[in-house]
Write an enzyme that holds these catalytic residues in place. Structure first.
Site, mmCIF file in Angstrom:
data_model
loop_
_atom_site.group_PDB
_atom_site.id
_atom_site.type_symbol
_atom_site.label_atom_id
_atom_site.label_comp_id
_atom_site.label_asym_id
_atom_site.label_seq_id
_atom_site.Cartn_x
_atom_site.Cartn_y
_atom_site.Cartn_z
ATOM 1 N N TYR A 1 12.368 11.620 21.918
ATOM 2 C CA TYR A 1 11.541 10.655 21.163
ATOM 3 C C TYR A 1 10.197 11.234 20.718
ATOM 4 O O TYR A 1 9.842 12.335 21.094
ATOM 5 C CB TYR A 1 11.434 9.314 21.867
ATOM 6 C CG TYR A 1 10.848 9.170 23.248
ATOM 7 C CD1 TYR A 1 10.062 10.141 23.846
ATOM 8 C CD2 TYR A 1 11.083 7.992 23.967
ATOM 9 C CE1 TYR A 1 9.525 9.939 25.106
ATOM 10 C CE2 TYR A 1 10.541 7.791 25.235
ATOM 11 C CZ TYR A 1 9.763 8.773 25.791
ATOM 12 O OH TYR A 1 9.235 8.571 27.025
ATOM 13 N N GLU A 2 9.522 10.498 19.862
ATOM 14 C CA GLU A 2 8.294 10.967 19.182
ATOM 15 C C GLU A 2 8.529 12.270 18.425
ATOM 16 O O GLU A 2 7.693 13.158 18.412
ATOM 17 C CB GLU A 2 7.133 11.145 20.172
ATOM 18 C CG GLU A 2 6.768 9.939 20.994
ATOM 19 C CD GLU A 2 6.542 8.676 20.190
ATOM 20 O OE1 GLU A 2 6.247 8.779 19.001
ATOM 21 O OE2 GLU A 2 6.709 7.593 20.750
#
Lengths: 597, 597
Positions: free
Chosen positions: B440-441
């Site tokens: 994620y990110e």
């Protein structure tokens, strides 16, 4: 929902073009394995794995195994009928001794079927898979009466088997084990003790479960020289083979674990269970190694199997998922974005997996053929040479195929981005399931020690010397071929690093054994890369020949040649880093006092 | 049951001895951070994390988050009171702007607290953690009225925040996003669309949840240049800050995922939700990058945090578990076996983790100090230089700390053998939780592209040139010191490889951008090793000085010096393999047609 397609064409290419199994026709069972028969068998196995086993993989993971208060264990819905389909097809006994109802086909074929089944549903494939190790030990060390009593039912799959080694306080160091065997008047024994991590220890798939148990006969010497091997069925068996009373052994609980939820990992309690000695007293460790070696190849296959199915699903996603544009300009300007397969880093992930899968499968078959020779050849020299290679390669396959197989499931999961983390897509299950293969049947650190501490020096280094000679002969035979150059140069470099590492151990490990221990893991991984590289060189030679002979094979063979080139350029360079770490020696590892950790 | 002890002493050594934070006293907030205050803050944070957050980590994983039929989400038992303890301690606003109720202390301190909290309970720490990215975007791009309305409540923790970027068909390629924003008569907008993978999207910990949402205003240009940023609270807010009616947005479902079960990962449906524009129309991507960069450092910390807690538990096990004997002869002959910490390969696993942890923590602090300078300095040149380094290092920290952090949780799990696979021991949760941080990110492949495709070339390569110059100046300053030689030689080799790789991109990526894409991942990992090596060189210098000055510090400082030496000998050699792969170029990756995968 993940899917799976068994790589039948891939296997046929390896068997016929790369390794030419017709050369083994004189071995028992091989004459029956004509190309037509082999293809038919593989297609049948593929169908069973794709259509019956695979659809139960995700549901089995979610449902898990459930133990009721009586200690009975219910496997996930559908496992019972799938197991029945598996045994009805005769798959358990594919390579087993015809004397006890087996089909006597090459072990190599059984290994392939095992890969397919483990890709489709690792948890389910373990139930029949575990019978194989038990069978090997029984047929090697059991009495004729024991063989006749148990082998036919295990080979048919009517009964299944387990291996009971680990106890709460000991896994690797079996010399510490405490399970006691008390002699009964009738020559049998009563077992008392607790075993843990027993795969398929209790379930509802078969009418009986046969446990092989390591235990210490009362009064036996301490340590590994006082360990004996016993056989203890869940239900006692009448002389006519009929199922009798419940034996005094039971599943005490099921472990809650990271993965392989469809397989019941049991704590097994032996409360005076009636058991019979297998082989000689206090010689249980020898018998155990027979089943362990068998099991280790099976576990190596699980690493490959999870890597293969993870690759297939990641590649399918990468060809469908539209996101971003190619760095070289849009490839599909009419679509809102290009499929992510256009991105070099997505390809890197996929190629690293694939370059492993194809070579690992080759290595499994190459080693399995040696196993067939080692167990079936009438030629003593051939048998010895094959047994040497098998012994040397077993820890490498177990350690490297499960390590890299797991790493590959992580890479494949990464290709799916956020979706890779979500259960529905199935990728995270491959990661969780693959993880166990690095641990059980001897954690991979133990494989590395077996390789460096035992297999390298055995018989004056005969096996490793022969291994180097075989690769060098191959290089020499092919170095006139300019098309082979990209494959041979990488392999040469790898072999050179492996020889240097081997030499370094010879010079530095005698005076300080910790130098061997410190470098053992890197040595195992380095060895694995060289072995895989050797497979790629052989695949490349076969692919060049096939491409030259058949124009319709050009695309498939070019793909192999490119993947092999990728392996040499991108994966083989790791051997240099392994060598550097090995020759850095033990000092940095051992200097820190234990309490400083 | 796993345990956790926050490495307070370790952090104090880094802050004072290695980086000498007293040098930054002129920055706002730093004068308040006297050594006594810092120590008191860290001890308080440690207590909260060890005693309140950590005991809920395993139970939270098992219970998970539960969504009822109305779309409300219940977090695991105990999370509510633990969250309250966290916000009552003022931890959310530790480094936040005093204008809105923050304490204005160094961001560096907040980063440390974030590490502790993420080690103790990553799922729980994410709830307040996600507010940070939203705050950063709001304070940079929001109107004064928006800041005053939202910031105080977010800083106090009474409300929490989320970031809504991903949609079912787009994650990385936000240009494809479809969520629509329809202007209302009063200047607000109505949002329509679906967002997925929204961490902490719905829960029961706060009285309101503030969503930052990327959407396309009707009629906006296609692609990334038509994306705007909106703020949409779960409950509408009166002008006096009072909680009003439910907004038209809801959690449609919770994802079933591999780990971080204690954090609710939501599908969020926007069915005409009232929202307000943040910043200018069609400039949402700029604002998003503010929150992404903030969040990326937070995610990097999660990688370190899981690696740290996994190390602590593996080391404790290795010192207790008796199994086998030392290769150098029994160390504890009176015991049935030696603890496994005597085995070189067990130490290898532990040292690889530890050599990462200590340097990664240093790198986080070093980068965080640059972040403090970049955001608070009044000196334009210092600010520019710090912002350069921060921009350059952010993808490296996100990519490398989460990659290696995850790999380390796997190694730590391996130390426990079979027990590592069993949920009860907690090691497998660290693996499952750490895995998300690579995704994620911005998946780590995207971090690598950001580094190579954007950060390297930015401002004529000013940042990377300064980075090389800084390391070389350090080497030059210390090469007269013979005791520094083991640390400088490894670092020099690494820098040399990184420079060669950088040069190779300059020469080969302009004509063929895929050469940059193909080598980007290896470059990121190579960069990470050099950055970690630079930290080890600085730690070594500080440890040598401290050892010389205080005899009672000898054991602790020797441990650091040995661990740093291990890093240089065993981990730094990997840079050569990375360089080889980078310079192999894109051909092997791109030659295979997509359909051949």
């Amino acid at each position: 929902m993940p899917s799976y397609k068994a790589p039948v064409g891939e296997v046929l290419f390896l068997l016929h073009d790369v390794f030419d199994i017709s050369r083994y026709a004189s071995l028992p069972g091989f004459a029956d394995a004509t190309p037509d028969v082999v293809e038919a068998i593989l297609n049948e196995a593929a169908k069973l794995c794709e259509q019956t086993l695979q659809p139960l993989n995700q549901t089995g993971d979610r449902a898990g195994c459930v133990r009721d208060k009586n200690g009975d264990v219910r496997t996930p819905e559908g496992f019972k009928s799938a197991y029945k389909a598996f045994i009805d097809g005769g798959w358990v006994g594919l390579a087993a001794d015809p004397e006890f109802g087996g089909q006597g086909l090459p072990y190599t074929l059984a290994a392939i079927v095992n890969e397919f089944a483990s890709s489709a549903n690792m948890s389910l494939a373990m139930y029949p898979g575990l019978s194989q190790g038990l069978l090997a030990a029984l047929l090697t060390h059991g009495s004729q009466a024991q063989k006749e009593l148990y082998a036919p039912k295990l080979i048919s799959g009517a009964w299944s088997g387990t291996m009971n080694l680990t106890e709460p306080h000991c896994g690797t160091d079996l010399g510490l084990l405490k399970t006691r065997a008390v002699p009964n008047a009738d020559g049998s024994y009563a077992l008392f003790g607790q075993k843990i991590f027993i795969s398929a220890g209790e379930h509802d798939l078969t009418e009986n479960i046969i446990h092989l148990v390591l235990a210490r006969i009362e009064g036996a010497p301490a340590g590994v020289k006082g360990i004996s091997l016993f056989i203890a069925p869940k239900f006692l068996i009448g002389p006519d083979g009929s199922i009798g009373a419940r034996n005094k052994l039971a599943c005490g609980s099921i472990e809650h674990k990271m993965g392989i939820h469809g397989n019941s990992t049991c704590v097994m309690n032996y409360d005076g269970a009636t058991a019979w000695l297998v082989g000689e007293p206090h010689r249980g460790l020898n018998a155990m190694f027979v089943m362990m070696n068998e099991a280790r190849l099976g576990v190596a296959l699980q690493g490959l199997a999870q890597s293969e199915v993870a690759y297939q699903n990641a590649a399918a996603y990468a060809k469908e998922r539209l996101q971003g544009r190619s760095m070289a300009g849009p490839k599909f300007p009419e679509k809102p974005a290009d499929p992510i397969i256009v991105h070099p880093d997505v390809r890197r992930n996929l190629l690293e997996i694939r370059a492993f899968n194809e070579a690992a499968r080759a290595l499994v078959l190459w080693t399995s053929l040696r196993s067939d020779v080692a167990h079936r050849s009438g030629d003593a020299a051939a048998l010895e040479g094959a047994a040497d290679t098998l012994g040397l390669l077993t820890p490498v396959l177990k350690g490297v195929l499960t390590d890299m197989g797991f790493e590959n499931t992580v890479k494949a999961q990464q290709v799916l981005g956020g979706h890779g983390y979500i259960a529905e897509w199935g990728m995270e299950q491959f990661v969780r399931d693959a993880r166990i293969a690095m641990i059980y049947e001897g954690a991979n650190g133990i494989q590395a020690l077996d390789l460096v501490g035992r297999k390298l020096a055995k018989d004056g280094g005969r096996a490793i010397i022969a291994f180097f000679a075989e690769i060098k002969a191959f290089i020499k035979d092919n170095e006139a071929d300019a098309e082979m150059a990209p494959y041979l140069s990488g392999l040469k470099q790898g072999v050179d690093h492996l020889e240097q590492a081997t030499m370094w151990f010879m010079q530095n490990a005698r005076a300080k054994p910790e130098n061997a221990g410190a470098g053992s893991y890197d040595y195992m991984r380095l060895f694995g890369l060289v072995a895989l590289g050797f497979m790629w060189a052989q695949i490349a030679r076969a692919a060049l020949a096939k491409r030259a002979g058949a124009e319709d094979q050009a695309d498939v063979m070019n793909a192999k040649l490119l993947t092999g080139k990728f392996f040499m350029d991108h994966m083989m360079p790791e051997t240099g880093a392994h060598l550097a770490r090995i020759t850095a020696g033990a000092h940095d590892l051992m200097a820190l006092p234990a309490e400083a950790f």
